[in-house]
Write an enzyme that holds these catalytic residues in place. Structure first.
Site, short mmCIF file in Angstrom:
data_model
loop_
_atom_site.label_atom_id
_atom_site.label_comp_id
_atom_site.label_asym_id
_atom_site.label_seq_id
_atom_site.Cartn_x
_atom_site.Cartn_y
_atom_site.Cartn_z
CB CYS A 255 3.93 -11.46 -6.14
SG CYS A 255 3.73 -10.05 -5.13
CB CYS B 278 1.06 -8.24 -4.91
SG CYS B 278 1.72 -10.05 -4.64
CE LYS C 230 -2.86 -5.90 -5.69
NZ LYS C 230 -3.41 -6.93 -4.86
CE1 TYR D 80 -5.96 -10.61 -3.89
CE2 TYR D 80 -7.35 -12.77 -2.96
CZ TYR D 80 -6.18 -12.02 -3.52
OH TYR D 80 -5.34 -12.86 -3.97
CD GLU E 268 -6.45 -6.24 -4.82
OE1 GLU E 268 -5.76 -5.91 -2.64
OE2 GLU E 268 -6.31 -6.84 -5.50
CG HIS F 117 -3.63 15.15 17.39
ND1 HIS F 117 -4.58 14.87 17.25
CD2 HIS F 117 -3.92 16.75 17.61
CE1 HIS F 117 -5.78 15.67 17.26
NE2 HIS F 117 -4.69 16.85 17.10
CD GLU G 137 -5.18 11.42 17.51
OE1 GLU G 137 -5.17 12.03 18.16
OE2 GLU G 137 -5.39 12.54 16.38
#
Length: 462
Positions: free
Chosen positions: A42, A47, A50, A177, A181, A437, A442
């Site tokens: 990682c 991760c 990356k 993935y 990616e 908002h 939302e």
């Protein structure tokens, strides 16, 4: 028998470092070995670097969109060498941080590959070490199929160190993935990208609607999707680019770089497990029980080497639970239910809980809510990028059992909603929550109409 350590950990990645530090904090004498760099996949080649590359690649789109907001600028130019070197400098910094964390906790670090000699003995760089308890946390590694020409390909390990400039054409084989990616990264940095997959869409195993949404978005962005295609062999001229990728029935296309992202396998080979009675499962991962204990009574395993849920936070959880249980007098099991995850493709995808397909297999009647829209940010810029959101509700209990999103900041939004799903929040509670908002988030609390459920199948006539 007096042992050198109460606990010895093989592998100083996320799970191994966490378990080492927590066990030492409980008063245990702890040692750990690592044959590459402290921090694991990682931090070193996964991760973290990356995600930094993802950030870098997105600026190309930001420059384009800024014009509609009144900004003017010259033609942007990108330096791969600058991005690459800055990312690797950050990796160096994090590696040093992890080493300091081990030192601060009183954990003894041995640099070298750990090999089990028996259930209590480990050899590291010619040194023999004994321990009462052993934790295996060796993670996983990329796997490349042994096709002709496989020696010409790279994996995600090498992708962080490519020379400057980047190749003009990059082909990524795989639809998981890692593949999507890096496709987004290289495409954003100006490369022409092909994705080659055996099946009809990317991201097998994720919610079907979401993976379809991502697949179509990647295609619309300009990435060439070569579906239902396999590479039979790779041909090079004098061992260099351009490479010719040969497909069945005489098909062929050229590229300047081939990256394989066809899966990862547990790092179980060559570490002496066969000498300890530790059994592997059919996939070659270490078989463990709910306490992460192996078939050897003093050996445990956590993280990707067990192939349960291969995510860094899961490895951290498993390592922490192990240390608390065995050394902190606080027994607890890792909870693998409703673990959120994200794919940092472009557009981003994240989820927590069950996919619609999983829910239909395990639950009764469902209510499915979804929304697809163009984010406000792109209304001026005219970018053809949409967001998709989906809630899966168990009808009988009104409980939200799955929450999915494809779009900007999906991971950030789903991380917050993961708390609600983990806590068993109902759709009524989502509905009672006031939205902020104007935001994309939302939508998760304003979806009111469930889509019609498919009619039940009629039993076949006898």
């Amino acid at each position: 028998m007096a042992f050198d350590y109460d606990l010895y950990v093989i592998g100083a990645g996320s799970g191994g470092v966490r378990a080492s530090r927590i066990a030492a904090g409980h008063g245990a004498r702890v040692g750990v070995c690592e044959d590459y760099r402290v921090g694991g996949t990682c931090v070193i080649r996964g991760c973290v670097p990356k995600k930094l590359l993802v950030y870098g690649s997105k600026y190309a789109h930001e420059f384009e969109d800024s014009v509609a907001y009144g900004w003017s600028h010259g033609e942007p130019a990108h330096s791969w060498a600058t991005l690459r070197d800055n990312v690797n400098a950050e990796v160096d910094r994090l590696n040093a941080v992890y080493i300091r964390l081990l030192e601060g906790a009183g954990v003894k670090l041995h640099m070298g590959r750990g090999r089990l000699m028996d259930r209590h003995t480990i050899e590291v760089a010619g040194e023999t070490i004994t321990a009462d308890k052993i934790l295996v946390a060796t993670g996983g590694r990329p796997e490349v199929p042994p096709i002709a020409g496989h020696e010409f390909v790279i994996t995600s390990n090498e992708a962080f160190h490519l020379p400057d400039p980047l190749p003009q054409r990059i082909t990524i084989v795989g639809g998981g993935y890692i593949a999507v990616e890096f496709a987004g990264i290289f495409h954003g940095l100006g490369c022409a990208v092909d994705i080659v997959i055996r099946r009809d869409r990317v991201l097998r195993g994720f919610d079907e609607e979401c993976r379809t949404f991502v697949h179509e978005a990647l295609k619309a962005s300009g990435i060439k999707m070569r579906t239902e295609t396999v590479i039979e062999r790779i041909e090079a001229t004098n061992g260099k680019a351009p490479f010719k990728l040969h497909t069945p029935m005489g098909g062929m296309f050229e590229t300047d770089l081939v990256m394989y992202a066809t899966g990862r396998v547990p790092n179980t080979q060559g570490i002496g497990l066969e000498k300890t009675g530790v059994q592997l499962d059919k996939a070659g991962a270490i078989a463990v029980d709910e306490w992460s204990k192996t078939t050897a009574d003093n050996i445990w395993a956590v993280g990707d080497v067990t192939d349960r849920i291969n995510l860094t936070p899961v490895a951290l959880m498993e390592g922490h639970c192990f240390a608390d249980t065995e050394f902190g007098n606080k027994p607890r099991k890792a909870d693998h239910r409703s673990v959120p995850s994200a794919v940092f493709c472009q557009p981003e995808m994240a989820n927590v809980g069950l996919s619609e397909e999983e829910a239909r297999l395990t639950l009764g009647e469902l209510r499915i809510y979804s929304a697809a829209f163009t984010p406000m940010k792109y209304t001026l810029a005219g970018r053809k990028q949409r967001t998709f959101m989906k809630l899966i509700v168990e009808a009988a209990s009104d409980r939200v059992v799955g929450c999915h999103m494809v779009g900007d900041d999906a991971a950030e939004l789903i991380q917050g909603l993961a708390v609600a799903v983990k806590a068993g929040a109902t759709k009524a509670q989502f509905d009672a929550t006031v939205g902020i908002h104007p935001t994309a988030g939302e939508e998760f609390v304003t979806m009111r109409t469930a889509r019609p459920e498919p009619a039940p199948r009629k039993a076949a006539a006898e």
